[in-house]
Each structure stands twice: as structure tokens, then as C-alpha cells.
Design a protein around this motif. Structure first.
Motif, PDB file in Angstrom:
ATOM      1  N   TYR A   1       0.719  -1.073  -0.012  1.00 14.51           N
ATOM      2  CA  TYR A   1      -0.028   0.010  -0.080  1.00 14.51           C
ATOM      3  C   TYR A   1       0.824   1.213   0.253  1.00 14.51           C
ATOM      4  O   TYR A   1       2.108   1.334   0.315  1.00 14.51           O
ATOM      5  N   PHE A   2       0.101   2.175  -0.275  1.00 13.39           N
ATOM      6  CA  PHE A   2       0.936   3.704  -0.257  1.00 13.39           C
ATOM      7  C   PHE A   2       0.031   4.624   0.674  1.00 13.39           C
ATOM      8  O   PHE A   2      -1.129   4.706   0.732  1.00 13.39           O
ATOM      9  N   ALA A   3       0.881   5.344   1.651  1.00 12.94           N
ATOM     10  CA  ALA A   3       0.036   5.969   2.528  1.00 12.94           C
ATOM     11  C   ALA A   3       0.847   7.468   2.831  1.00 12.94           C
ATOM     12  O   ALA A   3       2.158   7.521   2.649  1.00 12.94           O
ATOM     13  N   VAL A   4       0.208   8.446   2.988  1.00 10.96           N
ATOM     14  CA  VAL A   4       0.808   9.921   3.410  1.00 10.96           C
ATOM     15  C   VAL A   4       0.299  10.301   4.909  1.00 10.96           C
ATOM     16  O   VAL A   4      -0.703  10.628   4.942  1.00 10.96           O
ATOM     17  N   LYS A   5       1.227  10.379   5.569  1.00 16.34           N
ATOM     18  CA  LYS A   5       0.735  11.321   6.878  1.00 16.34           C
ATOM     19  C   LYS A   5       1.309  12.585   6.791  1.00 16.34           C
ATOM     20  O   LYS A   5       2.506  13.083   6.659  1.00 16.34           O
ATOM     21  N   THR A   6       0.531  13.548   7.150  1.00 14.33           N
ATOM     22  CA  THR A   6       0.708  14.931   7.486  1.00 14.33           C
ATOM     23  C   THR A   6       1.348  15.354   8.667  1.00 14.33           C
ATOM     24  O   THR A   6       0.334  15.271   9.491  1.00 14.33           O
ATOM     25  N   ILE A   7       2.682  15.759   8.789  1.00  8.64           N
ATOM     26  CA  ILE A   7       3.319  16.029  10.057  1.00  8.64           C
ATOM     27  C   ILE A   7       2.890  17.704  10.148  1.00  8.64           C
ATOM     28  O   ILE A   7       2.569  18.123  11.331  1.00  8.64           O
ATOM     29  N   THR A   8       3.211  18.439   9.318  1.00  4.55           N
ATOM     30  CA  THR A   8       2.869  19.834   9.182  1.00  4.55           C
ATOM     31  C   THR A   8       2.401  20.200   7.884  1.00  4.55           C
ATOM     32  O   THR A   8       2.836  19.680   6.860  1.00  4.55           O
ATOM     33  N   ALA A   9       1.183  20.824   7.813  1.00  2.00           N
ATOM     34  CA  ALA A   9       0.535  21.231   6.592  1.00  2.00           C
ATOM     35  C   ALA A   9       1.055  21.985   5.756  1.00  2.00           C
ATOM     36  O   ALA A   9       1.930  22.922   6.053  1.00  2.00           O
ATOM     37  N   PRO A  10       1.244  21.582   4.695  1.00  2.00           N
ATOM     38  CA  PRO A  10       1.792  22.196   3.523  1.00  2.00           C
ATOM     39  C   PRO A  10       1.270  23.431   3.190  1.00  2.00           C
ATOM     40  O   PRO A  10      -0.056  23.633   3.364  1.00  2.00           O
ATOM     41  N   THR A  11       2.041  24.400   2.804  1.00  2.00           N
ATOM     42  CA  THR A  11       1.427  25.851   2.491  1.00  2.00           C
ATOM     43  C   THR A  11       1.925  26.452   1.170  1.00  2.00           C
ATOM     44  O   THR A  11       3.257  25.786   0.654  1.00  2.00           O
ATOM     45  N   SER A  12       1.586  27.215   0.629  1.00  2.00           N
ATOM     46  CA  SER A  12       1.683  27.698  -0.686  1.00  2.00           C
ATOM     47  C   SER A  12       1.218  29.012  -0.848  1.00  2.00           C
ATOM     48  O   SER A  12       0.204  29.539  -0.321  1.00  2.00           O
ATOM     49  N   ILE A  35      -3.259  20.705  -1.766  1.00  2.00           N
ATOM     50  CA  ILE A  35      -2.687  20.871  -0.631  1.00  2.00           C
ATOM     51  C   ILE A  35      -3.604  20.979   0.745  1.00  2.00           C
ATOM     52  O   ILE A  35      -3.413  20.559   1.786  1.00  2.00           O
ATOM     53  N   ALA A  36      -4.814  21.578   0.411  1.00  2.00           N
ATOM     54  CA  ALA A  36      -6.017  21.402   1.466  1.00  2.00           C
ATOM     55  C   ALA A  36      -6.387  20.173   1.945  1.00  2.00           C
ATOM     56  O   ALA A  36      -6.748  20.169   3.000  1.00  2.00           O
ATOM     57  N   LEU A  71       5.405  25.106  -3.071  1.00  2.00           N
ATOM     58  CA  LEU A  71       5.289  24.836  -1.636  1.00  2.00           C
ATOM     59  C   LEU A  71       6.118  25.978  -0.752  1.00  2.00           C
ATOM     60  O   LEU A  71       7.351  25.956  -1.192  1.00  2.00           O
ATOM     61  N   THR A  72       5.700  26.385   0.295  1.00  2.00           N
ATOM     62  CA  THR A  72       6.716  27.020   1.055  1.00  2.00           C
ATOM     63  C   THR A  72       6.805  26.436   2.452  1.00  2.00           C
ATOM     64  O   THR A  72       7.854  27.122   3.014  1.00  2.00           O
ATOM     65  N   ALA A  73       5.952  25.611   2.621  1.00  2.00           N
ATOM     66  CA  ALA A  73       6.273  25.139   3.909  1.00  2.00           C
ATOM     67  C   ALA A  73       5.412  23.410   3.818  1.00  2.00           C
ATOM     68  O   ALA A  73       4.757  23.347   3.178  1.00  2.00           O
ATOM     69  N   GLY A  74       5.699  22.835   5.146  1.00  2.00           N
ATOM     70  CA  GLY A  74       5.114  21.392   5.177  1.00  2.00           C
ATOM     71  C   GLY A  74       6.130  20.285   5.223  1.00  2.00           C
ATOM     72  O   GLY A  74       7.032  20.280   4.790  1.00  2.00           O
ATOM     73  N   VAL A  75       5.460  19.447   5.904  1.00  2.00           N
ATOM     74  CA  VAL A  75       6.126  17.964   6.353  1.00  2.00           C
ATOM     75  C   VAL A  75       5.231  16.951   6.062  1.00  2.00           C
ATOM     76  O   VAL A  75       4.224  16.801   6.790  1.00  2.00           O
ATOM     77  N   LEU A  76       5.785  16.082   5.216  1.00  2.00           N
ATOM     78  CA  LEU A  76       4.696  14.879   4.772  1.00  2.00           C
ATOM     79  C   LEU A  76       5.560  13.608   5.204  1.00  2.00           C
ATOM     80  O   LEU A  76       6.779  13.588   4.575  1.00  2.00           O
ATOM     81  N   ALA A  77       5.089  12.515   5.647  1.00  2.00           N
ATOM     82  CA  ALA A  77       5.771  11.218   5.931  1.00  2.00           C
ATOM     83  C   ALA A  77       5.078  10.216   5.006  1.00  2.00           C
ATOM     84  O   ALA A  77       3.961  10.018   4.993  1.00  2.00           O
ATOM     85  N   ALA A  78       5.870   9.828   3.920  1.00  2.00           N
ATOM     86  CA  ALA A  78       5.110   8.794   3.031  1.00  2.00           C
ATOM     87  C   ALA A  78       5.712   7.481   3.452  1.00  2.00           C
ATOM     88  O   ALA A  78       6.947   7.098   3.727  1.00  2.00           O
ATOM     89  N   ILE A  79       4.956   6.306   3.175  1.00  2.00           N
ATOM     90  CA  ILE A  79       5.388   4.997   3.353  1.00  2.00           C
ATOM     91  C   ILE A  79       4.672   4.099   1.940  1.00  2.00           C
ATOM     92  O   ILE A  79       3.719   4.377   1.616  1.00  2.00           O
TER      93      ILE A  79
END
Length: 87
Positions: A1-12, A35-36, A71-79
């Protein structure tokens, strides 16, 4: 599977989108998302390989495609969970 967890919301500065895939098929793991849709602590599920398996002829490099605006900020973790079968 593929999943993404948002650690810090991305901004733009605009209406940025994010897609996950690999070189040559940039949305094969998760289709384009605004990004919303990336809400802190929420997990977005992408492709379910058990139901829609993928076969490639060579190893592939993961790719994240950011489009429409930077993108100007944000942290995503993908697996990505996969099984390699040598036939």
C-alpha cells in the motif's frame, strides 16, 4: 500500500498540488491532491497494491510532483509497502 501522513500542513503562495509516483508515472502511487487535503495528523491512502498490483520491468525511483504553485512549508511522511518477486 501507499500512504502519506501530514506532520506539518503544506502551504503555498497559490493553489499547489502534490502527486506521488515514480519517474515516468508521476501519480501512480497517489493521484494529484490539492494541499488543502493534507490535514495535520491525517493519513491519506493512495494506491492499494493488493487490489491493483503493479509490475515494472526495472527498479523505479520514487517521485513527488509539486505543481500549480511552489510549496513554502510543510512536512509529509510517506510509506510504500511492497513485495519484490524474482521470477
Amino acid at each position: 500500500y501507499f500512504a502519506v501522513k501530514t506532520i506539518t500542513a503544506p502551504t503555498s503562495g497559490g493553489a499547489a498540488t502534490i502527486a506521488f509516483g515514480w519517474t515516468g508515472d508521476t501519480d501512480s502511487l497517489m493521484v494529484v491532491n490539492a494541499i488543502a487535503n493534507f490535514v495535520v495528523d491525517e493519513v491519506l491512502l493512495g494506491r492499494d497494491f493488493a487490489n491493483v498490483p503493479v509490475t515494472t520491468t526495472a527498479s523505479r525511483q520514487p517521485a513527488i510532483t509539486i505543481a500549480t504553485a511552489a510549496l513554502t512549508a510543510g512536512v509529509l511522511a510517506a510509506i510504500v509497502e511492497y513485495i519484490e518477486i524474482d521470477v
